[in-house]
Design a protein around this motif. Structure first.
Motif, PDB file in Angstrom:
ATOM      1  N   LEU A  83       0.847  -1.193   0.000  1.00 22.60           N
ATOM      2  CA  LEU A  83       0.000   0.000   0.000  1.00 22.60           C
ATOM      3  C   LEU A  83       0.881   1.240   0.000  1.00 22.60           C
ATOM      4  CD1 LEU A  83      -2.529  -1.243   2.672  1.00 22.60           C
ATOM      5  CD2 LEU A  83      -2.889  -1.114   0.202  1.00 22.60           C
ATOM      6  N   ILE A  84       0.656   2.113  -0.960  1.00 22.95           N
ATOM      7  CA  ILE A  84       1.548   3.246  -1.186  1.00 22.95           C
ATOM      8  C   ILE A  84       0.815   4.552  -0.886  1.00 22.95           C
ATOM      9  CG2 ILE A  84       3.053   4.391  -2.855  1.00 22.95           C
ATOM     10  CD1 ILE A  84       3.811   1.447  -2.287  1.00 22.95           C
ATOM     11  N   LEU A  85       1.342   5.313   0.053  1.00 21.29           N
ATOM     12  CA  LEU A  85       0.819   6.640   0.352  1.00 21.29           C
ATOM     13  C   LEU A  85       1.600   7.633  -0.495  1.00 21.29           C
ATOM     14  CD1 LEU A  85      -1.106   8.309   2.199  1.00 21.29           C
ATOM     15  CD2 LEU A  85       0.878   8.638   3.690  1.00 21.29           C
ATOM     16  N   THR A  86       0.899   8.340  -1.380  1.00 16.76           N
ATOM     17  CA  THR A  86       1.571   9.349  -2.200  1.00 16.76           C
ATOM     18  C   THR A  86       1.142  10.726  -1.724  1.00 16.76           C
ATOM     19  OG1 THR A  86      -0.142   9.381  -3.930  1.00 16.76           O
ATOM     20  CG2 THR A  86       1.683   7.818  -4.209  1.00 16.76           C
ATOM     21  N   ARG A  87       2.093  11.640  -1.751  1.00 14.88           N
ATOM     22  CA  ARG A  87       1.856  13.020  -1.323  1.00 14.88           C
ATOM     23  C   ARG A  87       2.487  13.931  -2.376  1.00 14.88           C
ATOM     24  NH1 ARG A  87       1.098  14.612   4.061  1.00 14.88           N
ATOM     25  NH2 ARG A  87       1.795  12.538   4.613  1.00 14.88           N
ATOM     26  N   GLY A  88       1.721  14.916  -2.831  1.00 12.56           N
ATOM     27  CA  GLY A  88       2.234  15.816  -3.857  1.00 12.56           C
ATOM     28  C   GLY A  88       1.914  15.272  -5.236  1.00 12.56           C
ATOM     29  N   ASN A  89       2.774  15.573  -6.195  1.00 16.28           N
ATOM     30  CA  ASN A  89       2.562  15.166  -7.577  1.00 16.28           C
ATOM     31  C   ASN A  89       3.446  13.984  -7.935  1.00 16.28           C
ATOM     32  OD1 ASN A  89       0.753  17.296  -7.995  1.00 16.28           O
ATOM     33  ND2 ASN A  89       2.410  18.696  -8.528  1.00 16.28           N
ATOM     34  N   VAL A  90       2.833  12.861  -8.230  1.00 17.03           N
ATOM     35  CA  VAL A  90       3.556  11.695  -8.729  1.00 17.03           C
ATOM     36  C   VAL A  90       2.818  11.179  -9.956  1.00 17.03           C
ATOM     37  CG1 VAL A  90       4.485  11.023  -6.477  1.00 17.03           C
ATOM     38  CG2 VAL A  90       2.339  10.029  -7.256  1.00 17.03           C
ATOM     39  N   ASN A  91       3.545  10.473 -10.795  1.00 16.93           N
ATOM     40  CA  ASN A  91       2.910   9.845 -11.943  1.00 16.93           C
ATOM     41  C   ASN A  91       3.486   8.459 -12.121  1.00 16.93           C
ATOM     42  OD1 ASN A  91       5.131   9.986 -14.140  1.00 16.93           O
ATOM     43  ND2 ASN A  91       5.071  12.053 -13.296  1.00 16.93           N
ATOM     44  N   PHE A  92       2.714   7.608 -12.755  1.00 19.82           N
ATOM     45  CA  PHE A  92       3.126   6.231 -13.001  1.00 19.82           C
ATOM     46  C   PHE A  92       2.235   5.676 -14.095  1.00 19.82           C
ATOM     47  CE2 PHE A  92       0.053   6.423  -9.620  1.00 19.82           C
ATOM     48  CZ  PHE A  92      -0.830   5.378  -9.831  1.00 19.82           C
ATOM     49  N   ALA A  93       2.536   4.464 -14.544  1.00 26.62           N
ATOM     50  CA  ALA A  93       1.733   3.829 -15.592  1.00 26.62           C
ATOM     51  C   ALA A  93       1.366   2.421 -15.155  1.00 26.62           C
ATOM     52  CB  ALA A  93       2.505   3.792 -16.908  1.00 26.62           C
ATOM     53  N   VAL A  94       0.142   2.034 -15.489  1.00 25.59           N
ATOM     54  CA  VAL A  94      -0.352   0.684 -15.217  1.00 25.59           C
ATOM     55  C   VAL A  94      -1.011   0.158 -16.490  1.00 25.59           C
ATOM     56  CG1 VAL A  94      -0.703   1.043 -12.742  1.00 25.59           C
ATOM     57  CG2 VAL A  94      -2.556   1.563 -14.317  1.00 25.59           C
ATOM     58  N   ASP A  95      -1.236  -1.167 -16.525  1.00 28.32           N
ATOM     59  CA  ASP A  95      -2.034  -1.714 -17.604  1.00 28.32           C
ATOM     60  C   ASP A  95      -3.498  -1.664 -17.184  1.00 28.32           C
ATOM     61  OD1 ASP A  95      -2.573  -3.957 -15.983  1.00 28.32           O
ATOM     62  OD2 ASP A  95      -1.154  -5.242 -17.027  1.00 28.32           O
ATOM     63  N   PRO A  96      -4.433  -1.975 -18.072  1.00 31.12           N
ATOM     64  CA  PRO A  96      -5.857  -1.867 -17.705  1.00 31.12           C
ATOM     65  C   PRO A  96      -6.269  -2.736 -16.513  1.00 31.12           C
ATOM     66  CG  PRO A  96      -5.641  -1.930 -20.077  1.00 31.12           C
ATOM     67  CD  PRO A  96      -4.273  -2.238 -19.502  1.00 31.12           C
ATOM     68  N   ALA A  97      -5.488  -3.758 -16.166  1.00 27.73           N
ATOM     69  CA  ALA A  97      -5.791  -4.598 -15.002  1.00 27.73           C
ATOM     70  C   ALA A  97      -5.185  -4.027 -13.726  1.00 27.73           C
ATOM     71  CB  ALA A  97      -5.285  -6.016 -15.232  1.00 27.73           C
ATOM     72  N   GLY A  98      -4.432  -2.915 -13.820  1.00 26.72           N
ATOM     73  CA  GLY A  98      -3.831  -2.294 -12.651  1.00 26.72           C
ATOM     74  C   GLY A  98      -2.413  -2.741 -12.371  1.00 26.72           C
ATOM     75  N   ASN A  99      -1.797  -3.549 -13.248  1.00 30.51           N
ATOM     76  CA  ASN A  99      -0.415  -3.988 -13.049  1.00 30.51           C
ATOM     77  C   ASN A  99       0.549  -2.857 -13.380  1.00 30.51           C
ATOM     78  OD1 ASN A  99      -1.052  -6.805 -12.442  1.00 30.51           O
ATOM     79  ND2 ASN A  99      -1.683  -6.901 -14.587  1.00 30.51           N
ATOM     80  N   GLU A 100       1.509  -2.652 -12.518  1.00 31.49           N
ATOM     81  CA  GLU A 100       2.455  -1.540 -12.657  1.00 31.49           C
ATOM     82  C   GLU A 100       3.343  -1.736 -13.889  1.00 31.49           C
ATOM     83  OE1 GLU A 100       5.723  -1.319  -9.731  1.00 31.49           O
ATOM     84  OE2 GLU A 100       4.858   0.641  -9.285  1.00 31.49           O
ATOM     85  N   LEU A 101       3.400  -0.704 -14.752  1.00 34.65           N
ATOM     86  CA  LEU A 101       4.278  -0.704 -15.917  1.00 34.65           C
ATOM     87  C   LEU A 101       5.459   0.242 -15.732  1.00 34.65           C
ATOM     88  CD1 LEU A 101       1.582  -0.569 -18.764  1.00 34.65           C
ATOM     89  CD2 LEU A 101       2.797  -2.591 -17.898  1.00 34.65           C
ATOM     90  N   ARG A 102       5.241   1.350 -15.059  1.00 32.46           N
ATOM     91  CA  ARG A 102       6.300   2.323 -14.799  1.00 32.46           C
ATOM     92  C   ARG A 102       6.165   2.781 -13.359  1.00 32.46           C
ATOM     93  NH1 ARG A 102       4.802   6.424 -17.666  1.00 32.46           N
ATOM     94  NH2 ARG A 102       4.314   7.804 -15.947  1.00 32.46           N
ATOM     95  N   ARG A 103       7.285   2.789 -12.659  1.00 38.17           N
ATOM     96  CA  ARG A 103       7.345   3.141 -11.244  1.00 38.17           C
ATOM     97  C   ARG A 103       7.023   4.618 -11.036  1.00 38.17           C
ATOM     98  NH1 ARG A 103       6.298   0.480  -7.023  1.00 38.17           N
ATOM     99  NH2 ARG A 103       7.603   0.850  -5.257  1.00 38.17           N
ATOM    100  N   PHE A 104       6.684   4.982  -9.816  1.00 40.81           N
ATOM    101  CA  PHE A 104       6.392   6.357  -9.456  1.00 40.81           C
ATOM    102  C   PHE A 104       7.554   7.283  -9.789  1.00 40.81           C
ATOM    103  CE2 PHE A 104       3.955   3.863  -6.328  1.00 40.81           C
ATOM    104  CZ  PHE A 104       2.697   4.367  -6.571  1.00 40.81           C
ATOM    105  N   SER A 105       7.217   8.458 -10.316  1.00 38.60           N
ATOM    106  CA  SER A 105       8.205   9.516 -10.501  1.00 38.60           C
ATOM    107  C   SER A 105       7.480  10.835 -10.304  1.00 38.60           C
ATOM    108  CB  SER A 105       8.845   9.437 -11.889  1.00 38.60           C
ATOM    109  OG  SER A 105       7.870   9.613 -12.893  1.00 38.60           O
ATOM    110  N   GLY A 106       8.236  11.910 -10.232  1.00 42.23           N
ATOM    111  CA  GLY A 106       7.647  13.234 -10.036  1.00 42.23           C
ATOM    112  C   GLY A 106       8.187  13.880  -8.784  1.00 42.23           C
ATOM    113  N   SER A 107       7.700  15.087  -8.499  1.00 41.87           N
ATOM    114  CA  SER A 107       8.225  15.861  -7.376  1.00 41.87           C
ATOM    115  C   SER A 107       7.638  15.439  -6.031  1.00 41.87           C
ATOM    116  CB  SER A 107       7.946  17.354  -7.601  1.00 41.87           C
ATOM    117  OG  SER A 107       6.542  17.573  -7.696  1.00 41.87           O
TER     118      SER A 107
END
Length: 155
Positions: free
Chosen positions: A119-143
């Motif tokens: 379970l990931i708590l994000t704060r501020g602006n982050v972006n990432f990519a998943v497939d339509p099933a919710g599987n992570e394609l690109r890890r979190f990045s951003g400020s």
């Protein structure tokens, strides 16, 4: 997969009681409350959510998922340890192709991804990519920041 289901696959407010409200593609924010079990920490975590959610589909087909006043309490079932968060962030979903969902999270969000992070708590602006099933394609990045809350609840 319908585009409005993607927030349902990513938001931590996916519980049996909340799923019909989260799946609603438009209209006023809908009150949700309920509990569910998360298993992706490597141990069971019970989450109890209260508040409101709303998904807005834009003319371009993107989805904006808001959660005004949404609160969640997470409790490690074995340890009894708990944490509570007000997760009123906004998630922006875009669909550049049939197999990629780009997600931008702003504010405070609790995300459940199928990675071993839990379970990931994000704060501020982050972006990432998943497939339509919710599987992570690109890890979190951003400020912003992304923190695994599972260690706080571990036995």
């Amino acid at each position: 997969m319908k585009k409005w289901l993607v927030p349902t696959a990513v938001l931590a407010s996916i519980f049996a009681a909340a799923a019909p409200a989260v799946a609603a593609p438009s209209g006023p924010p809908i009150s949700v409350s309920g509990s569910g079990t998360f298993t992706n920490c490597g141990f069971d975590v019970t989450g109890t959510v209260t508040g409101k959610v709303k998904n807005i589909t834009t003319p371009s087909g993107d989805v904006i998922s808001t959660s005004p006043g949404l609160k969640i309490t997470l409790t490690g079932d074995e340890s009894g340890k708990s944490v509570s968060y007000v997760i009123t962030g906004v998630l922006f979903f875009s669909f550049p192709s049939d197999d990629v969902v780009e997600v931008k999270a702003t504010g405070l969000n609790l995300l459940q991804l199928p990675s071993p992070d839990g379970l990931i708590l994000t704060r501020g602006n982050v972006n990432f990519a998943v497939d339509p099933a919710g599987n992570e394609l690109r890890r979190f990045s951003g400020s912003g920041t992304a923190v695994n809350v599972c260690p706080l609840l571990a036995p």
